[in-house]
Design a protein around this motif. Structure first.
Motif, PDB file in Angstrom:
ATOM      1  N   GLU A  44      31.354 -36.140  50.314  1.00 20.70           N
ATOM      2  CA  GLU A  44      31.871 -36.248  48.942  1.00 20.70           C
ATOM      3  C   GLU A  44      30.721 -36.409  47.953  1.00 20.70           C
ATOM      4  OE1 GLU A  44      34.673 -39.463  48.886  1.00 20.70           O
ATOM      5  OE2 GLU A  44      36.224 -38.285  49.858  1.00 20.70           O
ATOM      6  N   GLN A  45      29.619 -36.972  48.429  1.00 22.28           N
ATOM      7  CA  GLN A  45      28.448 -37.184  47.585  1.00 22.28           C
ATOM      8  C   GLN A  45      27.262 -36.471  48.221  1.00 22.28           C
ATOM      9  OE1 GLN A  45      28.874 -38.651  44.683  1.00 22.28           O
ATOM     10  NE2 GLN A  45      30.935 -39.375  45.127  1.00 22.28           N
ATOM     11  N   VAL A  46      26.307 -36.083  47.389  1.00 25.24           N
ATOM     12  CA  VAL A  46      25.109 -35.408  47.862  1.00 25.24           C
ATOM     13  C   VAL A  46      23.926 -36.318  47.564  1.00 25.24           C
ATOM     14  CG1 VAL A  46      23.648 -33.356  47.629  1.00 25.24           C
ATOM     15  CG2 VAL A  46      26.146 -33.158  47.402  1.00 25.24           C
ATOM     16  N   PRO A  47      23.142 -36.707  48.583  1.00 31.47           N
ATOM     17  CA  PRO A  47      22.000 -37.589  48.346  1.00 31.47           C
ATOM     18  C   PRO A  47      21.060 -37.039  47.278  1.00 31.47           C
ATOM     19  CG  PRO A  47      22.371 -37.309  50.703  1.00 31.47           C
ATOM     20  CD  PRO A  47      23.265 -36.334  49.989  1.00 31.47           C
ATOM     21  N   GLY A  48      20.647 -37.911  46.384  1.00 32.54           N
ATOM     22  CA  GLY A  48      19.700 -37.531  45.348  1.00 32.54           C
ATOM     23  C   GLY A  48      20.292 -36.793  44.166  1.00 32.54           C
ATOM     24  N   MET A  49      21.573 -36.560  44.191  1.00 32.93           N
ATOM     25  CA  MET A  49      22.228 -35.821  43.110  1.00 32.93           C
ATOM     26  C   MET A  49      23.127 -36.781  42.325  1.00 32.93           C
ATOM     27  SD  MET A  49      20.923 -32.892  43.503  1.00 32.93           S
ATOM     28  CE  MET A  49      21.862 -31.913  42.367  1.00 32.93           C
ATOM     29  N   PRO A  50      23.498 -36.402  41.095  1.00 34.94           N
ATOM     30  CA  PRO A  50      24.424 -37.247  40.336  1.00 34.94           C
ATOM     31  C   PRO A  50      25.735 -37.456  41.101  1.00 34.94           C
ATOM     32  CG  PRO A  50      23.480 -35.553  38.924  1.00 34.94           C
ATOM     33  CD  PRO A  50      23.067 -35.237  40.335  1.00 34.94           C
ATOM     34  N   LEU A  51      26.350 -38.594  40.881  1.00 35.06           N
ATOM     35  CA  LEU A  51      27.596 -38.914  41.564  1.00 35.06           C
ATOM     36  C   LEU A  51      28.703 -37.955  41.160  1.00 35.06           C
ATOM     37  CD1 LEU A  51      27.680 -42.805  41.404  1.00 35.06           C
ATOM     38  CD2 LEU A  51      27.118 -41.357  43.335  1.00 35.06           C
ATOM     39  N   ARG A  52      29.525 -37.603  42.137  1.00 38.40           N
ATOM     40  CA  ARG A  52      30.682 -36.748  41.883  1.00 38.40           C
ATOM     41  C   ARG A  52      31.936 -37.608  41.917  1.00 38.40           C
ATOM     42  NH1 ARG A  52      29.685 -31.794  45.940  1.00 38.40           N
ATOM     43  NH2 ARG A  52      30.259 -33.434  47.377  1.00 38.40           N
ATOM     44  N   PHE A  53      32.958 -37.126  41.318  1.00 35.66           N
ATOM     45  CA  PHE A  53      34.276 -37.758  41.275  1.00 35.66           C
ATOM     46  C   PHE A  53      34.264 -38.958  40.334  1.00 35.66           C
ATOM     47  CE2 PHE A  53      33.939 -35.831  45.571  1.00 35.66           C
ATOM     48  CZ  PHE A  53      34.812 -34.791  45.361  1.00 35.66           C
ATOM     49  N   ASP A  54      35.137 -39.918  40.590  1.00 32.36           N
ATOM     50  CA  ASP A  54      35.273 -41.064  39.698  1.00 32.36           C
ATOM     51  C   ASP A  54      35.658 -42.300  40.507  1.00 32.36           C
ATOM     52  OD1 ASP A  54      37.990 -40.815  40.303  1.00 32.36           O
ATOM     53  OD2 ASP A  54      38.404 -39.665  38.496  1.00 32.36           O
ATOM     54  N   HIS A  55      36.087 -43.338  39.803  1.00 34.10           N
ATOM     55  CA  HIS A  55      36.407 -44.612  40.450  1.00 34.10           C
ATOM     56  C   HIS A  55      37.561 -44.538  41.455  1.00 34.10           C
ATOM     57  CE1 HIS A  55      33.956 -46.098  37.100  1.00 34.10           C
ATOM     58  NE2 HIS A  55      33.717 -47.119  37.892  1.00 34.10           N
ATOM     59  N   THR A  56      38.269 -43.441  41.481  1.00 34.33           N
ATOM     60  CA  THR A  56      39.369 -43.326  42.443  1.00 34.33           C
ATOM     61  C   THR A  56      38.847 -43.075  43.857  1.00 34.33           C
ATOM     62  OG1 THR A  56      39.632 -40.941  42.053  1.00 34.33           O
ATOM     63  CG2 THR A  56      40.966 -42.453  40.696  1.00 34.33           C
ATOM     64  N   LYS A  57      37.608 -42.625  43.999  1.00 38.19           N
ATOM     65  CA  LYS A  57      37.027 -42.312  45.310  1.00 38.19           C
ATOM     66  C   LYS A  57      36.160 -43.473  45.799  1.00 38.19           C
ATOM     67  CE  LYS A  57      38.065 -37.940  46.177  1.00 38.19           C
ATOM     68  NZ  LYS A  57      38.717 -37.503  47.371  1.00 38.19           N
ATOM     69  N   LEU A  58      36.378 -43.873  47.049  1.00 39.28           N
ATOM     70  CA  LEU A  58      35.569 -44.931  47.650  1.00 39.28           C
ATOM     71  C   LEU A  58      34.097 -44.547  47.686  1.00 39.28           C
ATOM     72  CD1 LEU A  58      35.247 -47.639  49.081  1.00 39.28           C
ATOM     73  CD2 LEU A  58      35.809 -46.490  51.231  1.00 39.28           C
ATOM     74  N   SER A  59      33.798 -43.289  47.911  1.00 42.18           N
ATOM     75  CA  SER A  59      32.398 -42.856  47.957  1.00 42.18           C
ATOM     76  C   SER A  59      31.690 -43.147  46.633  1.00 42.18           C
ATOM     77  CB  SER A  59      32.300 -41.369  48.288  1.00 42.18           C
ATOM     78  OG  SER A  59      32.890 -40.568  47.278  1.00 42.18           O
ATOM     79  N   PHE A  60      32.365 -42.899  45.531  1.00 38.42           N
ATOM     80  CA  PHE A  60      31.817 -43.179  44.205  1.00 38.42           C
ATOM     81  C   PHE A  60      31.608 -44.677  44.034  1.00 38.42           C
ATOM     82  CE2 PHE A  60      32.198 -44.257  39.752  1.00 38.42           C
ATOM     83  CZ  PHE A  60      31.429 -43.293  39.103  1.00 38.42           C
ATOM     84  N   ARG A  61      32.634 -45.464  44.370  1.00 41.62           N
ATOM     85  CA  ARG A  61      32.562 -46.921  44.189  1.00 41.62           C
ATOM     86  C   ARG A  61      31.491 -47.539  45.080  1.00 41.62           C
ATOM     87  NH1 ARG A  61      38.044 -46.271  44.871  1.00 41.62           N
ATOM     88  NH2 ARG A  61      38.066 -47.656  46.684  1.00 41.62           N
ATOM     89  N   ALA A  62      31.335 -47.040  46.307  1.00 42.83           N
ATOM     90  CA  ALA A  62      30.320 -47.583  47.220  1.00 42.83           C
ATOM     91  C   ALA A  62      28.915 -47.377  46.664  1.00 42.83           C
ATOM     92  CB  ALA A  62      30.442 -46.932  48.595  1.00 42.83           C
ATOM     93  N   LEU A  63      28.648 -46.179  46.172  1.00 38.47           N
ATOM     94  CA  LEU A  63      27.322 -45.912  45.611  1.00 38.47           C
ATOM     95  C   LEU A  63      27.088 -46.680  44.316  1.00 38.47           C
ATOM     96  CD1 LEU A  63      26.877 -42.143  46.412  1.00 38.47           C
ATOM     97  CD2 LEU A  63      25.446 -44.027  47.189  1.00 38.47           C
ATOM     98  N   ARG A  64      28.092 -46.759  43.473  1.00 41.57           N
ATOM     99  CA  ARG A  64      27.930 -47.498  42.207  1.00 41.57           C
ATOM    100  C   ARG A  64      27.750 -48.994  42.469  1.00 41.57           C
ATOM    101  NH1 ARG A  64      25.466 -47.324  39.012  1.00 41.57           N
ATOM    102  NH2 ARG A  64      26.617 -48.606  37.568  1.00 41.57           N
ATOM    103  N   THR A  65      28.444 -49.524  43.469  1.00 42.72           N
ATOM    104  CA  THR A  65      28.290 -50.936  43.798  1.00 42.72           C
ATOM    105  C   THR A  65      26.873 -51.210  44.271  1.00 42.72           C
ATOM    106  OG1 THR A  65      30.609 -51.079  44.414  1.00 42.72           O
ATOM    107  CG2 THR A  65      29.205 -52.831  45.199  1.00 42.72           C
ATOM    108  N   TYR A  66      26.369 -50.357  45.145  1.00 41.25           N
ATOM    109  CA  TYR A  66      24.989 -50.531  45.611  1.00 41.25           C
ATOM    110  C   TYR A  66      24.006 -50.387  44.456  1.00 41.25           C
ATOM    111  CZ  TYR A  66      20.391 -49.535  47.295  1.00 41.25           C
ATOM    112  OH  TYR A  66      19.036 -49.550  47.446  1.00 41.25           O
ATOM    113  N   GLN A  67      24.180 -49.352  43.622  1.00 41.71           N
ATOM    114  CA  GLN A  67      23.270 -49.148  42.494  1.00 41.71           C
ATOM    115  C   GLN A  67      23.280 -50.353  41.564  1.00 41.71           C
ATOM    116  OE1 GLN A  67      24.730 -45.445  40.886  1.00 41.71           O
ATOM    117  NE2 GLN A  67      23.308 -44.222  42.100  1.00 41.71           N
TER     118      GLN A  67
END
Length: 146
Positions: A44-67
């Motif tokens: 769902e996400q590509v390393p080193g690239m801007p985040l895709r999707f939004d807060h509805t996706k766990l992948s987005f939330r996981a990366l934003r939480t870490y960041q």
């Protein structure tokens, strides 16, 4: 072998705050480790690239939480270390560090779970509590230095 606590006994009073620092560091490293299975395995996400999707996706939330953790930790570390070096009131520093940790854990839980509104909900409130606790620590450091 002697520890820094043996060499500088006044540090013992700050042991709870230093434990908070160790816990926060470990939790941030664990979050970093979790980004791979939570964000990249499903592609769902590509390393080193801007985040895709939004807060509805766990992948987005996981990366934003870490960041967010990686962005917030240096200010906490700096304020805490200056406060300890300056000899700020240990009780204030330990309580503020404990509040920071509790609010940070709440922030992570709310963000991973996707609880509340994107802005202005419980996640935002817990983030503000983190900021306020860090401001208390930095202010106590400044007061001790004056």
């Amino acid at each position: 072998m002697t520890t820094l606590f043996d060499t500088l006994p006044y540090l013992e009073a700050y042991r709870p705050a230093l434990m908070v620092l160790a816990i926060l560091s470990l939790m941030t490293l664990i979050q970093n480790f979790l980004t791979a299975p939570l964000a990249f395995v499903k592609e769902e996400q590509v390393p080193g690239m801007p985040l895709r999707f939004d807060h509805t996706k766990l992948s987005f939330r996981a990366l934003r939480t870490y960041q967010n953790s990686a962005e917030s930790l240096p200010a906490f570390v700096a304020a805490l270390l200056v406060a300890i070096i300056a000899g700020s009131a240990a009780v204030v520093i330990n309580i503020a560090a404990g509040v920071y940790l509790a609010a940070r854990i709440a922030f992570w839980a709310f963000y991973y779970a996707g609880v509340g509104k994107i802005a202005g909900g419980p996640r935002t409130l817990s983030f503000v509590v983190c900021l306020l606790a860090n401001i208390v620590i930095a202010t106590a450091a400044l007061v001790a230095l004056l």
